[in-house]
Scaffold this motif. Structure first.
Motif, PDB file in Angstrom:
ATOM      1  N   VAL A 163       0.695  -1.152  -0.069  1.00 36.28           N
ATOM      2  CA  VAL A 163       0.062   0.023   0.203  1.00 36.28           C
ATOM      3  C   VAL A 163       0.878   1.248  -0.065  1.00 36.28           C
ATOM      4  CG1 VAL A 163      -1.769   1.277   1.255  1.00 36.28           C
ATOM      5  CG2 VAL A 163      -1.912  -1.167   1.210  1.00 36.28           C
ATOM      6  N   SER A 164       0.541   2.107  -1.007  1.00 39.21           N
ATOM      7  CA  SER A 164       1.083   3.716  -0.836  1.00 39.21           C
ATOM      8  C   SER A 164       0.216   4.636  -0.392  1.00 39.21           C
ATOM      9  CB  SER A 164       1.823   3.763  -2.313  1.00 39.21           C
ATOM     10  OG  SER A 164       0.839   3.895  -3.330  1.00 39.21           O
ATOM     11  N   VAL A 165       0.799   5.612   0.397  1.00 35.01           N
ATOM     12  CA  VAL A 165       0.069   6.846   0.523  1.00 35.01           C
ATOM     13  C   VAL A 165       0.680   8.066   0.207  1.00 35.01           C
ATOM     14  CG1 VAL A 165      -1.108   7.928   2.431  1.00 35.01           C
ATOM     15  CG2 VAL A 165      -1.039   5.654   2.574  1.00 35.01           C
ATOM     16  N   ASP A 166      -0.039   9.013  -0.618  1.00 37.34           N
ATOM     17  CA  ASP A 166       0.126  10.423  -0.889  1.00 37.34           C
ATOM     18  C   ASP A 166      -0.381  11.157   0.440  1.00 37.34           C
ATOM     19  OD1 ASP A 166       0.773  12.909  -1.646  1.00 37.34           O
ATOM     20  OD2 ASP A 166       0.809  12.529  -3.635  1.00 37.34           O
ATOM     21  N   PRO A 167       0.470  11.853   1.164  1.00 39.77           N
ATOM     22  CA  PRO A 167      -0.268  12.686   1.974  1.00 39.77           C
ATOM     23  C   PRO A 167      -1.031  13.984   1.387  1.00 39.77           C
ATOM     24  CG  PRO A 167       2.140  12.366   2.753  1.00 39.77           C
ATOM     25  CD  PRO A 167       1.983  11.835   1.144  1.00 39.77           C
ATOM     26  N   CYS A 185      -2.126   6.290   8.570  1.00 39.27           N
ATOM     27  CA  CYS A 185      -1.416   5.645   7.487  1.00 39.27           C
ATOM     28  C   CYS A 185      -0.933   4.088   7.913  1.00 39.27           C
ATOM     29  CB  CYS A 185      -0.258   6.324   7.018  1.00 39.27           C
ATOM     30  SG  CYS A 185      -0.626   8.157   6.356  1.00 39.27           S
ATOM     31  N   ARG A 186      -1.245   3.796   9.053  1.00 37.88           N
ATOM     32  CA  ARG A 186      -0.594   2.436   9.731  1.00 37.88           C
ATOM     33  C   ARG A 186      -0.698   1.381   8.531  1.00 37.88           C
ATOM     34  NH1 ARG A 186      -4.048  -0.047  12.491  1.00 37.88           N
ATOM     35  NH2 ARG A 186      -4.873   1.879  12.957  1.00 37.88           N
ATOM     36  N   GLY A 187       0.167   0.417   8.358  1.00 41.80           N
ATOM     37  CA  GLY A 187       0.228  -0.469   7.446  1.00 41.80           C
ATOM     38  C   GLY A 187       0.598  -0.113   6.141  1.00 41.80           C
ATOM     39  N   ALA A 188       0.716   1.052   5.787  1.00 49.04           N
ATOM     40  CA  ALA A 188       1.275   1.363   4.416  1.00 49.04           C
ATOM     41  C   ALA A 188       2.636   0.997   4.428  1.00 49.04           C
ATOM     42  CB  ALA A 188       0.880   2.830   4.236  1.00 49.04           C
ATOM     43  N   SER A 189       3.136   0.506   3.166  1.00 51.65           N
ATOM     44  CA  SER A 189       4.547   0.271   3.348  1.00 51.65           C
ATOM     45  C   SER A 189       5.272   1.339   2.310  1.00 51.65           C
ATOM     46  CB  SER A 189       4.984  -0.992   2.473  1.00 51.65           C
ATOM     47  OG  SER A 189       4.010  -1.204   1.158  1.00 51.65           O
ATOM     48  N   VAL A 190       4.785   2.300   1.569  1.00 54.16           N
ATOM     49  CA  VAL A 190       5.401   3.256   0.966  1.00 54.16           C
ATOM     50  C   VAL A 190       4.553   4.827   1.214  1.00 54.16           C
ATOM     51  CG1 VAL A 190       6.032   4.303  -1.575  1.00 54.16           C
ATOM     52  CG2 VAL A 190       5.750   1.782  -0.789  1.00 54.16           C
ATOM     53  N   ILE A 191       5.434   5.806   1.530  1.00 53.67           N
ATOM     54  CA  ILE A 191       4.775   6.980   1.780  1.00 53.67           C
ATOM     55  C   ILE A 191       5.367   7.949   0.601  1.00 53.67           C
ATOM     56  CG2 ILE A 191       6.262   7.907   3.600  1.00 53.67           C
ATOM     57  CD1 ILE A 191       3.285   9.066   4.702  1.00 53.67           C
ATOM     58  N   LEU A 192       4.645   8.767   0.053  1.00 51.64           N
ATOM     59  CA  LEU A 192       4.893   9.563  -1.235  1.00 51.64           C
ATOM     60  C   LEU A 192       4.850  11.062  -0.914  1.00 51.64           C
ATOM     61  CD1 LEU A 192       3.300   7.170  -3.552  1.00 51.64           C
ATOM     62  CD2 LEU A 192       5.921   7.570  -3.427  1.00 51.64           C
ATOM     63  N   SER A 214      11.358   7.045   7.532  1.00 52.08           N
ATOM     64  CA  SER A 214      11.757   5.594   7.307  1.00 52.08           C
ATOM     65  C   SER A 214      11.669   4.704   8.522  1.00 52.08           C
ATOM     66  CB  SER A 214      12.996   5.359   6.631  1.00 52.08           C
ATOM     67  OG  SER A 214      13.860   5.815   7.529  1.00 52.08           O
ATOM     68  N   ASN A 215      11.690   5.386   9.693  1.00 55.71           N
ATOM     69  CA  ASN A 215      11.318   4.691  10.891  1.00 55.71           C
ATOM     70  C   ASN A 215       9.679   4.117  10.982  1.00 55.71           C
ATOM     71  OD1 ASN A 215      13.877   5.275  11.925  1.00 55.71           O
ATOM     72  ND2 ASN A 215      13.402   7.355  12.526  1.00 55.71           N
ATOM     73  N   ARG A 216       9.095   4.761  10.302  1.00 53.48           N
ATOM     74  CA  ARG A 216       7.647   4.125  10.246  1.00 53.48           C
ATOM     75  C   ARG A 216       7.229   3.517   8.904  1.00 53.48           C
ATOM     76  NH1 ARG A 216       3.619   6.940  13.821  1.00 53.48           N
ATOM     77  NH2 ARG A 216       4.534   8.521  14.855  1.00 53.48           N
ATOM     78  N   PHE A 217       7.912   3.706   7.697  1.00 51.59           N
ATOM     79  CA  PHE A 217       7.429   3.261   6.464  1.00 51.59           C
ATOM     80  C   PHE A 217       8.663   2.653   5.701  1.00 51.59           C
ATOM     81  CE2 PHE A 217       4.888   6.955   7.219  1.00 51.59           C
ATOM     82  CZ  PHE A 217       3.589   6.516   7.183  1.00 51.59           C
ATOM     83  N   PRO A 218       8.459   1.227   5.144  1.00 56.43           N
ATOM     84  CA  PRO A 218       9.699   0.653   4.762  1.00 56.43           C
ATOM     85  C   PRO A 218      10.239   1.285   3.508  1.00 56.43           C
ATOM     86  CG  PRO A 218       7.817  -0.974   5.195  1.00 56.43           C
ATOM     87  CD  PRO A 218       7.334   0.511   5.478  1.00 56.43           C
ATOM     88  N   VAL A 219       9.338   2.128   2.776  1.00 56.54           N
ATOM     89  CA  VAL A 219       9.934   2.867   1.480  1.00 56.54           C
ATOM     90  C   VAL A 219       9.465   4.241   1.815  1.00 56.54           C
ATOM     91  CG1 VAL A 219       9.860   3.043  -0.848  1.00 56.54           C
ATOM     92  CG2 VAL A 219       9.939   0.888   0.152  1.00 56.54           C
TER      93      VAL A 219
END
Ligand SMILES: Nc1ncnc2c1ncn2[C@@H]1O[C@H](COP(=O)(O)OP(=O)(O)OP(=O)(O)O)[C@@H](O)[C@H]1O
Ligand SMILES: [Mg+2]
Length: 293
Positions: free
Chosen positions: A160-164, A182-189, A212-217
């Motif tokens: 899952v990706s999220v754009d804030p 956004c919990r569970g998302a793997s990518v934040i943009l 990156s402490n919260r999102f893998p990518v």
């Protein structure tokens, strides 16, 4: 299939050759084009040759029918709920003689996207990726819908990706509360402004490192400066991607185009640096055109 969930709009551009004539007519140019951050993303994904689906809500009106036809024409599979009372979402963009833009945003049916609108079974069966536009996270009903989509995707092992999407709206709900949504998302943009509000620092490397402490990518969009990302929590792995030379015509929608380039390329497994470069290419293409697509 890449699923995009969130806003779909009609964008109305009002271009004025000079000052408005008060209390009477002024000649100008009005362009009506399909828009909405999540829908723009879905269209760019399809144009890149990937299978694309869009989940959102429009009004039970001719604008909603037009937007549906347009998605189909663009090769996007539409999952569109029709709101019985609110009209289709619309944005008015006032373009002054010097090219400055003021936007009036009227979300309408987008604000009532709800859990029942999420095609959970199809996400489990068909999705290779789920992308969420942050605009869906700022109001209760669409937030519940987005959360349902994230939870279903995560359980099915779908990234899952999220754009804030809006630093102003993030300020409204608070950074910590937004990150929790956004919990569970793997990518934040995020773009730079959103990165600043989410982390409290204006240094791009620090923003990426903290997120990156919260999102893998993490992929941070830096406008004319390109982008910066990391694909593990180790800052030594920071990857910076140079911007692509372009003539800036209209920056609206650059972020959505970047997201599509990034996600499509990342899914191909060519790595973070290549995904950032592809994102930059698509972002540069979007700013060279009038309109978000
Ligand atoms: N002037 C420019 N020249 C080259 N590339 C650009 C330019 N502006 C934007 N881009 C590309 O587009 C990407 C996204 O732009 P930006 O950082 O403005 O995102 P954004 O603020 O989220 O956009 P949006 O307003 O559409 O939400 C950038 O990371 C960059 O790759
Ligand atoms: Mg953006």
């Amino acid at each position: 299939m890449i699923f995009s969930i969130g806003d779909i709009m009609i964008d109305a551009y009002f271009s004025l050759p000079g000052p408005l004539n008060p209390r009477t007519d002024t000649r100008g140019c009005i362009e009506l084009v399909p828009g909405g951050s999540a829908a723009n993303f879905a269209v760019w994904v399809s144009r890149l040759g990937a299978q694309s689906a869009f989940v959102g809500r429009v009004g039970d009106d001719f604008l909603g029918s037009g937007l549906k036809d347009d998605l189909v024409k663009e090769g996007v599979k539409p999952y569109l709920a029709r709101d019985p009372s609110l009209g289709t979402g619309r944005v008015g963009v006032l373009v002054s003689e010097t090219g400055e833009r003021d936007m009036v945003c009227d979300r309408r049916a987008n604000a009532t996207l709800c859990e029942a609108d999420i095609p959970c079974d199809d996400i489990v069966a068909l999705a290779s990726w789920v992308h969420i536009s942050g605009y869906a996270l700022f109001e209760a009903a669409p937030r519940a819908a987005a959360r349902r989509a994230i939870d279903v995707a995560v359980r099915a092992g779908v990234p899952v990706s999220v754009d804030p999407s809006s630093y102003g709206f993030i300020r409204g709900v608070g950074a910590e509360a937004f990150l929790e949504m956004c919990r569970g998302a793997s990518v934040i943009l995020p773009n730079l402004d959103e990165g600043i509000v989410l982390t409290g620092t204006d240094d791009p490397e620090q923003i990426v490192s903290r997120l990156s402490n919260r999102f893998p990518v993490v992929a941070l969009k830096l406008g004319a400066r390109g982008s910066l990302g990391v694909a593990s929590a180790r800052t030594s792995n920071l990857v910076s991607a140079e911007p692509v030379d372009t003539i800036q015509v209209d920056t609206n929608g650059a972020g959505d185009a970047f997201n599509a380039g990034f996600v499509v390329e990342y899914l191909r497994g060519t790595g973070l640096a290549q995904a950032l470069r592809r994102g930059n290419e698509l972002g540069a293409l979007a700013v060279s055109r009038r309109g978000a697509r």
